[in-house]
Design a protein around this motif. Structure first.
Motif, PDB file in Angstrom:
ATOM      1  N   ALA A  59       0.950  -1.373  -0.125  1.00  0.00           N
ATOM      2  CA  ALA A  59      -0.050  -0.087  -0.043  1.00  0.00           C
ATOM      3  C   ALA A  59       1.007   1.306   0.060  1.00  0.00           C
ATOM      4  O   ALA A  59       0.541   2.156  -0.634  1.00  0.00           O
ATOM      5  N   LYS A  60       2.158   1.221   1.069  1.00  0.00           N
ATOM      6  CA  LYS A  60       2.887   2.289   0.931  1.00  0.00           C
ATOM      7  C   LYS A  60       3.780   2.530  -0.336  1.00  0.00           C
ATOM      8  O   LYS A  60       4.467   3.644  -0.698  1.00  0.00           O
ATOM      9  N   GLY A  61       4.176   1.382  -1.145  1.00  0.00           N
ATOM     10  CA  GLY A  61       5.145   1.375  -2.036  1.00  0.00           C
ATOM     11  C   GLY A  61       6.622   1.306  -1.361  1.00  0.00           C
ATOM     12  O   GLY A  61       7.249   2.088  -1.791  1.00  0.00           O
ATOM     13  N   PRO A 146       3.855   1.796  10.033  1.00  0.00           N
ATOM     14  CA  PRO A 146       4.760   2.890   9.467  1.00  0.00           C
ATOM     15  C   PRO A 146       3.937   4.152   9.437  1.00  0.00           C
ATOM     16  O   PRO A 146       2.642   4.027   9.510  1.00  0.00           O
ATOM     17  N   SER A 147       4.344   5.172   9.080  1.00  0.00           N
ATOM     18  CA  SER A 147       3.817   6.429   8.980  1.00  0.00           C
ATOM     19  C   SER A 147       2.994   6.150   7.656  1.00  0.00           C
ATOM     20  O   SER A 147       3.113   5.663   6.587  1.00  0.00           O
ATOM     21  N   ALA A 148       1.694   6.710   7.655  1.00  0.00           N
ATOM     22  CA  ALA A 148       0.675   6.496   6.601  1.00  0.00           C
ATOM     23  C   ALA A 148       0.806   7.254   5.541  1.00  0.00           C
ATOM     24  O   ALA A 148      -0.201   7.898   4.665  1.00  0.00           O
ATOM     25  N   ASN A 149       1.955   7.383   4.800  1.00  0.00           N
ATOM     26  CA  ASN A 149       2.261   8.148   3.492  1.00  0.00           C
ATOM     27  C   ASN A 149       2.732   7.177   2.395  1.00  0.00           C
ATOM     28  O   ASN A 149       3.371   6.043   2.851  1.00  0.00           O
ATOM     29  N   LEU A 150       2.428   7.634   1.430  1.00  0.00           N
ATOM     30  CA  LEU A 150       3.172   6.640   0.109  1.00  0.00           C
ATOM     31  C   LEU A 150       4.591   6.796   0.592  1.00  0.00           C
ATOM     32  O   LEU A 150       5.208   8.073   0.898  1.00  0.00           O
ATOM     33  N   PRO A 154       6.001  13.255   2.844  1.00  0.00           N
ATOM     34  CA  PRO A 154       6.062  13.539   3.894  1.00  0.00           C
ATOM     35  C   PRO A 154       5.049  12.919   4.610  1.00  0.00           C
ATOM     36  O   PRO A 154       3.875  12.464   4.298  1.00  0.00           O
ATOM     37  N   SER A 155       5.373  12.559   6.150  1.00  0.00           N
ATOM     38  CA  SER A 155       4.598  11.706   6.950  1.00  0.00           C
ATOM     39  C   SER A 155       3.036  12.640   7.169  1.00  0.00           C
ATOM     40  O   SER A 155       3.268  13.736   7.195  1.00  0.00           O
ATOM     41  N   PRO A 156       2.038  11.942   7.313  1.00  0.00           N
ATOM     42  CA  PRO A 156       0.741  12.591   7.370  1.00  0.00           C
ATOM     43  C   PRO A 156       0.686  13.114   8.795  1.00  0.00           C
ATOM     44  O   PRO A 156       0.640  12.419   9.614  1.00  0.00           O
TER      45      PRO A 156
HETATM   46 MG    MG Z   1       7.762   7.160   7.685  1.00  0.00          MG
END
Ligand code: MG
Ligand code: TXA
Length: 344
Positions: A59-61, A146-150, A154-156
């Motif tokens: 999902a994050k790539g 993990p942080s929910a960004n691609l 930047p982290s959301p």
């Molecule tokens: Mg991260």
């Protein structure tokens, strides 16, 4: 996939009860739910289910050798994940959990290698956020997040950032407003002789020293060295525009930036509330007050995302290194700038 976005603050108690049940069931069934923590939003899946971890990477790539943090809601949940909770770990947990601190410990058999990116260590954190804690508790399993960004963004720090990056890729997003701290947790490796800080954060070396004595720092590794937190070796968020950080005393920094932006078009400036007034001919965004460095961390990622929506081609940013967790802020800013720092 249709991603359900839930605005928790608009729900009644009963509606919340049923949403948390639904979210917990998604996690138990190997699906993904994004949720807020006090640092940034996380993309959660069952940390003990290898398929869930694989879905997180997809999902994050994100490269699958970059390990995930297992989030727990209480100390009992830590015991089965590790071979031993060392005395130093115990002290740090008592002092800083729930909170923005991640500890690396030797993993037990039950933690899948997919979750730890093939390592025999595991990163663990107890977040200080009611929504996160309730989700973990109701799911009844540690949640890898993990942080929910691609990967590469930047982290959301608010749910709309998660929607931008992950809509259609995950089952649910729990929107509970903006995150408080705004930058990711401090990571401390406790598997070596001495505690080593792998990523600076809101918990500073000084705060750690009061509890466990001196720590070593490993976060400023150059690209050629082999980083211990694999996340450090991947290309970091770079804004679409060319970001350049200008460091030095306030007046000289302002003067240098003013000289550089003169007669340039499509140029952006990242500054502080105190210097906002000096910049007129650029797209100017203050990320907060120098007297309140917490506000700078809180706004940093949002401002970087906003510049991506504009058409500036160069951004000059003032530096924010001088106070408390200035080191943590500069760690992110300098990486976003691809290490382009002008010292005046
Ligand atoms: Mg991260
Ligand atoms: O504040 C935070 O830590 C947020 C929220 C969601 O909790 N999470 C977060 O996760 O920032 P992530 O995946 O974006 O960053 C985790 C970092 C990566 O650099 C990863 O390489 C490192 O932690 N890490 C995870 N497990 C590790 C391990 N076993 N050994 C060394 N580094 C590890």
């Amino acid at each position: 996939m249709n991603t359900k976005v839930i605005e928790l603050q608009k729900l009644t108690t009963e509606e919340k009860d049923s949403i948390f049940k639904e979210a917990a069931t998604i996690i138990q069934n190997g699906g993904l739910v994004a949720f807020p923590t006090e640092t940034v939003y996380g993309l959660g899946g069952n940390a003990l289910n290898p398929e869930a971890s694989s879905k997180i990477y997809a999902a994050k790539g994100r490269p699958s050798d970059n390990p995930l943090i297992a989030h727990v809601a209480n100390l009992e949940q830590v015991v089965p994940l590790v071979t031993e909770i060392t005395p130093v770990a115990k002290e740090l947990m008592n002092k800083f959990w729930p909170g923005p601190m991640t500890l690396i410990l030797n993993k037990s058999e039950i933690v899948p290698l997919t979750t730890t990116g093939g390592r025999d260590t595991v990163a663990i954190r107890m977040p200080n956020h009611q929504t996160a804690l309730r989700l973990i508790e109701e799911a009844g399993v540690p949640i890898a997040a993990p942080s929910a960004n691609l990967s590469g963004r930047p982290s959301p720090t608010q749910a709309s950032h998660v929607v931008e990056d992950l809509s259609g890729r995950i089952e649910m997003i729990l929107d509970d407003g903006q995150t408080d701290i705004g930058i990711e947790s401090t990571i401390i490796d406790l598997t070596e002789d001495k505690p080593v800080i792998l990523r600076p954060g809101y918990i500073t070396p000084e705060m750690l020293e009061e509890v466990i004595g001196k720590t070593e720092e490993n976060s400023s590794l150059s690209e050629e060295e082999k980083p211990k937190a694999p996340g450090m070796k991947y290309k970091h968020y770079a804004p679409k525009a060319n970001l350049i950080v200008v460091e030095g005393n306030e007046q000289e920094v302002v003067r240098e930036i003013l000289t550089r932006i003169k007669e340039q078009e499509q140029v952006g400036v990242i500054c502080s509330d105190e210097t906002r007034q000096y910049y007129k001919q650029a797209l100017v965004k203050s990320i907060g007050s120098r007297h309140d460095v917490k506000s700078v961390a809180h706004n940093l990622y949002r401002v970087l995302r906003e510049f991506d929506e504009s058409d500036v081609s160069v951004i000059y940013s003032e530096a924010f290194g001088e106070t408390e967790f200035g080191e943590a802020i500069m760690n992110r800013l300098v990486k976003a700038a691809g290490h382009q720092v002008i010292k005046v």
